[in-house]
Design a protein around this motif. Sequence first.
Motif, PDB file in Angstrom:
ATOM      1  N   VAL A  37       0.985  -1.161   0.006  1.00 20.84           N
ATOM      2  CA  VAL A  37      -0.068  -0.005  -0.053  1.00 20.84           C
ATOM      3  C   VAL A  37       0.866   1.232   0.511  1.00 20.84           C
ATOM      4  N   SER A  38       1.161   1.859  -1.431  1.00 22.57           N
ATOM      5  CA  SER A  38       1.750   3.027  -0.889  1.00 22.57           C
ATOM      6  C   SER A  38       0.709   4.545  -0.706  1.00 22.57           C
ATOM      7  N   ALA A  39       1.469   4.939   0.386  1.00 26.11           N
ATOM      8  CA  ALA A  39       0.693   5.854   0.548  1.00 26.11           C
ATOM      9  C   ALA A  39       1.290   7.344   1.141  1.00 26.11           C
ATOM     10  N   ARG A  40       1.010   8.380   0.546  1.00 30.14           N
ATOM     11  CA  ARG A  40       2.102   9.837   0.471  1.00 30.14           C
ATOM     12  C   ARG A  40       2.256  10.434   1.426  1.00 30.14           C
ATOM     13  N   GLN A  41       1.096  10.091   2.698  1.00 25.17           N
ATOM     14  CA  GLN A  41       1.103  10.179   4.566  1.00 25.17           C
ATOM     15  C   GLN A  41       0.781   9.633   5.104  1.00 25.17           C
ATOM     16  N   PRO A  42       0.824   9.510   6.421  1.00 24.25           N
ATOM     17  CA  PRO A  42       0.102   8.504   7.421  1.00 24.25           C
ATOM     18  C   PRO A  42      -1.353   8.845   7.314  1.00 24.25           C
ATOM     19  N   ASN A  43      -1.718   7.790   6.958  1.00 26.06           N
ATOM     20  CA  ASN A  43      -3.638   7.620   7.068  1.00 26.06           C
ATOM     21  C   ASN A  43      -3.990   6.550   7.214  1.00 26.06           C
ATOM     22  N   VAL A  44      -5.571   5.630   6.855  1.00 25.98           N
ATOM     23  CA  VAL A  44      -6.090   5.258   7.748  1.00 25.98           C
ATOM     24  C   VAL A  44      -4.485   3.742   8.178  1.00 25.98           C
ATOM     25  N   VAL A  45      -4.750   3.295   6.737  1.00 25.21           N
ATOM     26  CA  VAL A  45      -3.937   1.810   7.139  1.00 25.21           C
ATOM     27  C   VAL A  45      -2.829   1.592   7.433  1.00 25.21           C
ATOM     28  N   SER A  46      -1.979   3.273   7.980  1.00 24.24           N
ATOM     29  CA  SER A  46      -1.169   3.622   8.976  1.00 24.24           C
ATOM     30  C   SER A  46      -1.413   3.114  10.580  1.00 24.24           C
ATOM     31  N   TRP A  47      -2.922   3.254  10.875  1.00 28.53           N
ATOM     32  CA  TRP A  47      -3.396   3.461  11.969  1.00 28.53           C
ATOM     33  C   TRP A  47      -3.575   1.248  12.342  1.00 28.53           C
ATOM     34  N   THR A  48      -3.122   0.790  11.738  1.00 28.85           N
ATOM     35  CA  THR A  48      -3.569  -0.758  11.537  1.00 28.85           C
ATOM     36  C   THR A  48      -1.555  -0.789  11.801  1.00 28.85           C
ATOM     37  N   ALA A  49      -1.983  -2.347  12.959  1.00 28.29           N
ATOM     38  CA  ALA A  49      -0.355  -1.950  13.905  1.00 28.29           C
ATOM     39  C   ALA A  49      -0.104  -3.650  13.320  1.00 28.29           C
ATOM     40  N   ALA A  50      -1.117  -4.605  12.795  1.00 25.39           N
ATOM     41  CA  ALA A  50      -0.758  -5.562  13.272  1.00 25.39           C
ATOM     42  C   ALA A  50      -1.740  -5.926  11.426  1.00 25.39           C
ATOM     43  N   TRP A  51      -1.334  -6.858  10.224  1.00 23.84           N
ATOM     44  CA  TRP A  51      -2.164  -7.028   9.129  1.00 23.84           C
ATOM     45  C   TRP A  51      -2.024  -8.934   9.280  1.00 23.84           C
ATOM     46  N   PRO A  52      -2.766  -9.580   8.405  1.00 21.07           N
ATOM     47  CA  PRO A  52      -3.494 -10.512   8.391  1.00 21.07           C
ATOM     48  C   PRO A  52      -2.362 -11.536   7.835  1.00 21.07           C
ATOM     49  N   TYR A  53      -2.128 -12.977   8.044  1.00 27.51           N
ATOM     50  CA  TYR A  53      -0.959 -13.507   7.678  1.00 27.51           C
ATOM     51  C   TYR A  53       0.291 -12.410   7.514  1.00 27.51           C
ATOM     52  N   ASN A  54       0.381 -11.100   7.705  1.00 28.45           N
ATOM     53  CA  ASN A  54       1.839 -10.273   7.329  1.00 28.45           C
ATOM     54  C   ASN A  54       2.127 -10.425   5.695  1.00 28.45           C
ATOM     55  N   LYS A  55       0.731 -10.159   4.939  1.00 34.26           N
ATOM     56  CA  LYS A  55       0.268  -9.861   3.913  1.00 34.26           C
ATOM     57  C   LYS A  55       0.246  -8.441   2.932  1.00 34.26           C
ATOM     58  N   VAL A  56       0.702  -7.659   4.338  1.00 37.10           N
ATOM     59  CA  VAL A  56       0.457  -6.249   4.042  1.00 37.10           C
ATOM     60  C   VAL A  56       1.619  -5.621   4.272  1.00 37.10           C
ATOM     61  N   GLU A  57       1.807  -5.081   3.731  1.00 37.15           N
ATOM     62  CA  GLU A  57       3.680  -3.875   3.853  1.00 37.15           C
ATOM     63  C   GLU A  57       2.909  -2.289   3.136  1.00 37.15           C
ATOM     64  N   VAL A  58       2.718  -1.781   4.719  1.00 32.50           N
ATOM     65  CA  VAL A  58       2.385  -0.271   4.648  1.00 32.50           C
ATOM     66  C   VAL A  58       3.733   0.476   3.340  1.00 32.50           C
ATOM     67  N   LEU A  59       3.905   0.837   2.545  1.00 33.95           N
ATOM     68  CA  LEU A  59       5.033   2.093   1.923  1.00 33.95           C
ATOM     69  C   LEU A  59       4.504   3.350   2.233  1.00 33.95           C
ATOM     70  N   GLU A  60       4.788   3.281   3.478  1.00 37.29           N
ATOM     71  CA  GLU A  60       4.443   4.697   4.675  1.00 37.29           C
ATOM     72  C   GLU A  60       5.352   6.006   4.132  1.00 37.29           C
ATOM     73  N   GLU A  61       4.347   7.293   3.530  1.00 34.49           N
ATOM     74  CA  GLU A  61       5.108   8.596   3.051  1.00 34.49           C
ATOM     75  C   GLU A  61       5.928   7.661   2.071  1.00 34.49           C
ATOM     76  N   GLN A  62       5.461   7.717   0.864  1.00 35.04           N
ATOM     77  CA  GLN A  62       6.327   7.185  -0.715  1.00 35.04           C
ATOM     78  C   GLN A  62       4.852   6.751  -1.724  1.00 35.04           C
ATOM     79  N   VAL A  63       5.619   7.360  -2.619  1.00 34.88           N
ATOM     80  CA  VAL A  63       5.123   7.459  -4.184  1.00 34.88           C
ATOM     81  C   VAL A  63       5.756   6.502  -5.490  1.00 34.88           C
ATOM     82  N   PRO A  64       4.372   5.886  -5.940  1.00 36.56           N
ATOM     83  CA  PRO A  64       5.065   5.091  -7.651  1.00 36.56           C
ATOM     84  C   PRO A  64       5.810   6.258  -8.747  1.00 36.56           C
ATOM     85  N   ILE A  65       6.814   6.557  -8.739  1.00 32.53           N
ATOM     86  CA  ILE A  65       7.979   7.399  -9.586  1.00 32.53           C
ATOM     87  C   ILE A  65       7.377   6.371 -11.504  1.00 32.53           C
TER      88      ILE A  65
END
Length: 223
Positions: free
Chosen positions: A169-197
């Motif tokens: 999950v590419s989030a350009r700034q801390p947002n809803v996904v940043s509030w989640t402390a743990a994701w099921p099976y560690n299958k989700v990685e939040v790329l906080e403050e990063q954008v595709p270029i």
Amino acid sequence: IEFFDYTFDEHFGGGGHPLPVYMPRQAILDYMIGRVTKHCPEFFEKYITFHTHVDSVRFVEARGKFEIVTTTTSSSSTGDETTTTSTQDYDKCIWAAGMNGIPMTPPPMSEMFLEDGNFKGKIMHSSDVAGTNFEQDVQGKRVLLIGGSYSAEDLALMAVKCGVEKVYVSARQPNVVSWTAAWPYNKVEVLEEQVPIGVTEQGRCIQFAATEDFFADNDIDND
């Protein structure tokens, strides 16, 4: 969204079959219609006006009311359309546009993936998910969600349930996904403050940059 005076069991029936965590939109719509018509079968005929465009809204201090101008379009049995404009006062006015507008993808993003990078993967807007075979689209695959708000959270969890290999999950700034402390099976990685270029490796990989650097280099406001 379960109403205390109209439970899921009352509407869908118990039967020992658990409801999905994220119900399809049609099921949610059916449930909400059931709730509003439970004690008032003529609810929509009595309280709702369809085919109506809101032309203007203003609060009139002297009357303490919202003055709303609307135009209603109706069709005759012969197919002829007529419009009627009316002005009425209301005690309250709620803006509830929801997610029914035109899906918006920033032009630079479309150009980066399709025109410049010739991205080989499938691209879709979150509003398109309901009309696709989502499980087939994500099962065993790596998925990138751009944007870190509620839609991203919902889709990330749906993808995990459908057997995705990994969700980024590419989030350009801390947002809803940043509030989640743990994701099921560690299958989700939040790329906080990063954008595709950019797209690399002949359309098979995506390059990222820190939000602050990207917006500074391109002279873009990040508010």
